[in-house]
Write a protein that holds these residues in place. Sequence first.
Motif, PDB file in Angstrom:
ATOM      1  N   ARG A   1       0.822  -1.207   0.000  1.00 25.17           N
ATOM      2  CA  ARG A   1       0.000   0.000   0.000  1.00 25.17           C
ATOM      3  C   ARG A   1       0.863   1.267   0.000  1.00 25.17           C
ATOM      4  NH1 ARG A   1      -4.741   1.843   3.413  1.00 25.17           N
ATOM      5  NH2 ARG A   1      -5.694   3.286   1.958  1.00 25.17           N
ATOM      6  N   LEU A   2       2.096   1.154   0.434  1.00 23.52           N
ATOM      7  CA  LEU A   2       2.957   2.338   0.526  1.00 23.52           C
ATOM      8  C   LEU A   2       3.119   3.050  -0.810  1.00 23.52           C
ATOM      9  CD1 LEU A   2       5.766   1.063   2.916  1.00 23.52           C
ATOM     10  CD2 LEU A   2       3.971   2.744   3.430  1.00 23.52           C
ATOM     11  N   ASP A   3       3.043   2.323  -1.911  1.00 25.20           N
ATOM     12  CA  ASP A   3       3.225   2.931  -3.227  1.00 25.20           C
ATOM     13  C   ASP A   3       1.913   3.321  -3.898  1.00 25.20           C
ATOM     14  OD1 ASP A   3       6.051   2.875  -3.167  1.00 25.20           O
ATOM     15  OD2 ASP A   3       5.992   0.731  -3.596  1.00 25.20           O
ATOM     16  N   GLU A   4       0.792   3.106  -3.217  1.00 25.48           N
ATOM     17  CA  GLU A   4      -0.504   3.559  -3.735  1.00 25.48           C
ATOM     18  C   GLU A   4      -0.658   5.048  -3.455  1.00 25.48           C
ATOM     19  OE1 GLU A   4      -3.719   1.340  -2.022  1.00 25.48           O
ATOM     20  OE2 GLU A   4      -2.818  -0.587  -2.554  1.00 25.48           O
ATOM     21  N   ARG A   5      -1.448   5.695  -4.307  1.00 26.71           N
ATOM     22  CA  ARG A   5      -1.718   7.120  -4.108  1.00 26.71           C
ATOM     23  C   ARG A   5      -2.861   7.295  -3.111  1.00 26.71           C
ATOM     24  NH1 ARG A   5       1.013  10.610  -6.575  1.00 26.71           N
ATOM     25  NH2 ARG A   5       2.150  10.192  -8.465  1.00 26.71           N
ATOM     26  N   ALA A   6      -2.699   8.289  -2.257  1.00 27.43           N
ATOM     27  CA  ALA A   6      -3.755   8.663  -1.311  1.00 27.43           C
ATOM     28  C   ALA A   6      -4.633   9.697  -2.002  1.00 27.43           C
ATOM     29  CB  ALA A   6      -3.147   9.233  -0.042  1.00 27.43           C
ATOM     30  N   GLY A   7      -5.807   9.316  -2.401  1.00 26.26           N
ATOM     31  CA  GLY A   7      -6.718  10.231  -3.087  1.00 26.26           C
ATOM     32  C   GLY A   7      -6.412  10.330  -4.562  1.00 26.26           C
ATOM     33  N   THR A   8      -7.212  11.141  -5.227  1.00 23.77           N
ATOM     34  CA  THR A   8      -7.070  11.270  -6.672  1.00 23.77           C
ATOM     35  C   THR A   8      -6.584  12.648  -7.093  1.00 23.77           C
ATOM     36  OG1 THR A   8      -9.394  11.894  -6.834  1.00 23.77           O
ATOM     37  CG2 THR A   8      -8.857   9.558  -7.153  1.00 23.77           C
ATOM     38  N   GLY A   9      -6.625  13.593  -6.180  1.00 24.19           N
ATOM     39  CA  GLY A   9      -6.183  14.952  -6.509  1.00 24.19           C
ATOM     40  C   GLY A   9      -4.675  15.027  -6.569  1.00 24.19           C
ATOM     41  N   ASP A  10      -4.193  16.230  -6.778  1.00 14.79           N
ATOM     42  CA  ASP A  10      -2.750  16.453  -6.796  1.00 14.79           C
ATOM     43  C   ASP A  10      -2.453  17.681  -5.950  1.00 14.79           C
ATOM     44  OD1 ASP A  10      -0.083  16.216  -7.337  1.00 14.79           O
ATOM     45  OD2 ASP A  10      -0.201  17.138  -9.318  1.00 14.79           O
ATOM     46  N   ASP A  11      -2.557  17.513  -4.649  1.00 14.34           N
ATOM     47  CA  ASP A  11      -2.342  18.602  -3.711  1.00 14.34           C
ATOM     48  C   ASP A  11      -1.369  18.128  -2.644  1.00 14.34           C
ATOM     49  OD1 ASP A  11      -2.540  20.969  -2.293  1.00 14.34           O
ATOM     50  OD2 ASP A  11      -4.436  20.441  -1.344  1.00 14.34           O
ATOM     51  N   SER A  12      -0.082  18.150  -2.968  1.00 10.36           N
ATOM     52  CA  SER A  12       0.947  17.641  -2.059  1.00 10.36           C
ATOM     53  C   SER A  12       0.873  18.221  -0.654  1.00 10.36           C
ATOM     54  CB  SER A  12       2.339  17.886  -2.635  1.00 10.36           C
ATOM     55  OG  SER A  12       2.496  17.149  -3.813  1.00 10.36           O
ATOM     56  N   PRO A  13       0.642  19.538  -0.475  1.00 10.08           N
ATOM     57  CA  PRO A  13       0.614  20.061   0.886  1.00 10.08           C
ATOM     58  C   PRO A  13      -0.450  19.403   1.772  1.00 10.08           C
ATOM     59  CG  PRO A  13       0.843  21.864  -0.659  1.00 10.08           C
ATOM     60  CD  PRO A  13       0.565  20.612  -1.468  1.00 10.08           C
ATOM     61  N   SER A  14      -1.567  18.983   1.192  1.00  8.89           N
ATOM     62  CA  SER A  14      -2.601  18.328   2.000  1.00  8.89           C
ATOM     63  C   SER A  14      -2.434  16.813   2.009  1.00  8.89           C
ATOM     64  CB  SER A  14      -3.994  18.683   1.476  1.00  8.89           C
ATOM     65  OG  SER A  14      -4.232  18.026   0.241  1.00  8.89           O
ATOM     66  N   GLY A  15      -1.453  16.311   1.266  1.00 10.59           N
ATOM     67  CA  GLY A  15      -1.231  14.870   1.219  1.00 10.59           C
ATOM     68  C   GLY A  15      -2.131  14.150   0.238  1.00 10.59           C
ATOM     69  N   SER A  16      -2.830  14.872  -0.615  1.00  9.35           N
ATOM     70  CA  SER A  16      -3.698  14.253  -1.608  1.00  9.35           C
ATOM     71  C   SER A  16      -2.918  14.069  -2.910  1.00  9.35           C
ATOM     72  CB  SER A  16      -4.920  15.135  -1.868  1.00  9.35           C
ATOM     73  OG  SER A  16      -5.758  14.532  -2.822  1.00  9.35           O
ATOM     74  N   GLY A  17      -2.991  12.870  -3.449  1.00  6.64           N
ATOM     75  CA  GLY A  17      -2.327  12.590  -4.714  1.00  6.64           C
ATOM     76  C   GLY A  17      -0.896  12.105  -4.572  1.00  6.64           C
ATOM     77  N   VAL A  18      -0.378  12.076  -3.355  1.00 12.54           N
ATOM     78  CA  VAL A  18       0.961  11.538  -3.130  1.00 12.54           C
ATOM     79  C   VAL A  18       0.815  10.093  -2.645  1.00 12.54           C
ATOM     80  CG1 VAL A  18       1.944  13.800  -2.574  1.00 12.54           C
ATOM     81  CG2 VAL A  18       1.118  12.337  -0.728  1.00 12.54           C
ATOM     82  N   THR A  19       1.893   9.351  -2.680  1.00 17.84           N
ATOM     83  CA  THR A  19       1.817   7.973  -2.202  1.00 17.84           C
ATOM     84  C   THR A  19       1.737   7.971  -0.672  1.00 17.84           C
ATOM     85  OG1 THR A  19       4.211   7.716  -2.000  1.00 17.84           O
ATOM     86  CG2 THR A  19       3.211   7.118  -4.141  1.00 17.84           C
ATOM     87  N   TYR A  20       1.268   6.851  -0.134  1.00 14.55           N
ATOM     88  CA  TYR A  20       1.219   6.713   1.327  1.00 14.55           C
ATOM     89  C   TYR A  20       2.623   6.814   1.912  1.00 14.55           C
ATOM     90  CZ  TYR A  20      -3.712   5.673   1.217  1.00 14.55           C
ATOM     91  OH  TYR A  20      -5.072   5.773   1.053  1.00 14.55           O
ATOM     92  N   ARG A  21       3.601   6.300   1.206  1.00 15.25           N
ATOM     93  CA  ARG A  21       4.999   6.390   1.660  1.00 15.25           C
ATOM     94  C   ARG A  21       5.397   7.863   1.847  1.00 15.25           C
ATOM     95  NH1 ARG A  21       8.742   2.568   0.654  1.00 15.25           N
ATOM     96  NH2 ARG A  21       7.487   1.763  -1.062  1.00 15.25           N
ATOM     97  N   VAL A  22       5.127   8.683   0.832  1.00 20.21           N
ATOM     98  CA  VAL A  22       5.464  10.110   0.894  1.00 20.21           C
ATOM     99  C   VAL A  22       4.675  10.789   2.005  1.00 20.21           C
ATOM    100  CG1 VAL A  22       5.279  12.304  -0.375  1.00 20.21           C
ATOM    101  CG2 VAL A  22       6.219  10.270  -1.501  1.00 20.21           C
ATOM    102  N   MET A  23       3.391  10.471   2.121  1.00 18.09           N
ATOM    103  CA  MET A  23       2.554  11.079   3.148  1.00 18.09           C
ATOM    104  C   MET A  23       3.056  10.740   4.549  1.00 18.09           C
ATOM    105  SD  MET A  23      -1.563  10.688   3.760  1.00 18.09           S
ATOM    106  CE  MET A  23      -1.400   8.927   3.990  1.00 18.09           C
ATOM    107  N   LEU A  24       3.449   9.489   4.772  1.00 22.76           N
ATOM    108  CA  LEU A  24       3.892   9.072   6.104  1.00 22.76           C
ATOM    109  C   LEU A  24       5.249   9.680   6.461  1.00 22.76           C
ATOM    110  CD1 LEU A  24       2.651   5.405   5.995  1.00 22.76           C
ATOM    111  CD2 LEU A  24       1.671   7.300   7.315  1.00 22.76           C
TER     112      LEU A  24
END
Length: 165
Positions: free
Chosen positions: A115-138
């Motif tokens: 799951r770490l390489d899956e995207r969180a959400g479908t948008g592309d808003d890095s500051p809110s953590g949307s559209g980045v992978t779970y790895r990047v978000m964590l």
Amino acid sequence: MTEIERIVRELEHTHAGSPWHGPSRAAVLADLSIDEAARRPSANGHSIWALVLHMSAWTGEVARRVREGTPREPVEGDWPAPPKPTEEAWRSAVAGLERAHRDVVGAIRASAPGRLDERAGTGDDSPSGSGVTYRVMLHGLAQHDAYHTGQISLLKRLYRDGLAR
């Protein structure tokens, strides 16, 4: 050590361990007075209390995202307003941050490594953590924690040295 274990270790060190960058968040918060926690450095500056509530809200939101998916703003809002300052309310805020931390660590440990390489959400808003992978978000959560813990450390020092209002 798996990547999940590394991320958990990074969050644990930042929260209450021995991070390389300085004292842990728990150590920084441990001896704060209620006056220091509630004090605002300026008319537009956030109090330490507000920083704690902000970190707690976002840590809880990241835990929810790991469990459920879809990113959104925390239920409490981005910057929850601190309540009237009392010892009980301050202890409750710090305990809430501890609970949020345990919640996110539990959610991470329960998630599948793939799951770490899956995207969180479908948008592309890095500051809110949307559209980045779970790895990047964590990893971003650990960076967020270190950043705000540094702010708290600076405010604490300024207050104790009599250099801030």
